[in-house]
Design an enzyme around this catalytic site. Structure first.
Site, short mmCIF file in Angstrom:
data_model
loop_
_atom_site.label_atom_id
_atom_site.label_comp_id
_atom_site.label_asym_id
_atom_site.label_seq_id
_atom_site.Cartn_x
_atom_site.Cartn_y
_atom_site.Cartn_z
N ASN A 97 0.83 -1.20 0.00
CA ASN A 97 0.00 0.00 0.00
C ASN A 97 0.87 1.25 0.00
O ASN A 97 1.97 1.25 0.53
CB ASN A 97 -0.93 0.01 1.22
CG ASN A 97 -1.87 -1.19 1.23
OD1 ASN A 97 -2.11 -1.79 0.18
ND2 ASN A 97 -2.38 -1.54 2.38
N HIS A 114 5.92 -0.26 -2.66
CA HIS A 114 5.51 0.54 -3.82
C HIS A 114 5.55 2.03 -3.54
O HIS A 114 5.00 2.81 -4.29
CB HIS A 114 4.11 0.11 -4.27
CG HIS A 114 4.05 -1.32 -4.74
ND1 HIS A 114 2.88 -2.04 -4.83
CD2 HIS A 114 5.03 -2.17 -5.11
CE1 HIS A 114 3.15 -3.26 -5.25
NE2 HIS A 114 4.45 -3.37 -5.42
#
Ligand SMILES: [Zn+2]
Length: 270
Positions: A97, A114
């Site tokens: 997330n 990410h």
């Protein structure tokens, strides 16, 4: 038969979390059962850097999407993970997330595979800027911009009518004039190697890899489950709906995270 509570009580748990953990915070999981299918294709690195029109439209959408994601708050699931970490049962956390909600709930040692939407990075000089500062610059550059988001996605990319995008002005790096991009990994982009290395270290030192809210559709997350399974490290998965990790899971719980996780910890009053 062992339960998830037994495994967590033994400690040495490393968490791998995905979008399903943040849906209770109002951030849609466009792959999961509660998410609406996204209408636009995700931005790719190649398009972002190579197509000025697409980049301008992306920034207009992202600017709006941030107003929602930036206001999201941790939910009972994030708080439970942080509490389990404070109690010593959970060690490191690997998350797919980009919303920063693990840390907002008080967790530390979080590998953001990410990246994080709250940071803006310069593709030329690497300078990082907080989203709030960048957002103010965009507001100043677009005093009459009043687009209305039709919907938004977990990566902060809002759906917006094209006519709202016309005339949006993008701002460049204040230090070097380079291209600015949210500090998140796009499709077509690889996860920075140091994050992958750190994640594998966490997994390899774990007694249990606990997957929370990830369908493990993309290899950037699934590879950690594969590594755990190869090393004989237990894998537990709590997720709504199907997950590609099922063949490797010693425990698989298909239930809402906001229900399951608080049961595993005596939560302080929120
Ligand atoms: Zn720069």
């Amino acid at each position: 038969m062992a339960t998830l509570g037994d495994w967590i009580a033994e400690g040495g748990v490393v968490v791998l979390s995905g979008a399903g953990l943040s849906t209770d915070s109002g951030i849609p999981d466009y792959r999961g059962p509660s998410g609406s299918a996204r209408r636009s294709t995700p931005m790719t690195y190649q398009t972002f850097t190579g197509d000025p029109v697409a980049r301008r439209r992306y920034w207009a959408r992202s600017h709006l999407g941030w107003r929602t994601i930036g206001e999201a708050r941790p939910n009972d699931g994030h708080r439970a993970v942080a509490a389990l970490q404070q109690q010593g049962a959970v060690g490191g956390i690997i998350t797919q997330n980009v919303d920063g909600l693990h840390q907002a709930a008080g967790a530390n040692d979080v590998v953001e595979l990410h990246g994080n939407l709250a940071r803006i990075t310069c593709l030329d000089c690497g300078e990082l800027t907080p989203r709030e500062i960048h957002g103010r610059r965009l507001d100043e550059a677009n005093p009459t911009f009043a687009g209305v988001a039709l919907a938004f996605n977990a990566d902060g990319d809002a759906e917006l009518a094209d006519e709202s995008l016309d005339g949006f002005t993008v701002v460049d790096c204040e230090s070097c004039g380079g291209l600015l991009k949210p500090d998140v990994v796009y499709f077509g982009e690889t996860v920075p190697p140091h994050r992958v290395t750190r994640s594998f270290e966490l997994v390899e030192s774990a007694r249990t890899l606990l997957v929370l809210g990830s369908s493990l559709t993309v290899m950037s997350g699934r590879r950690f489950v594969l590594r755990a399974a190869k090393l004989g490290i237990r894998v537990a998965i709590v997720n709504r709906g199907v997950t590609r990790g099922e063949p490797y899971a010693g425990l698989l719980i298909d239930a809402p995270l906001g229900i399951v996780l608080p049961h595993l910890v005596a939560l302080p009053a929120a």
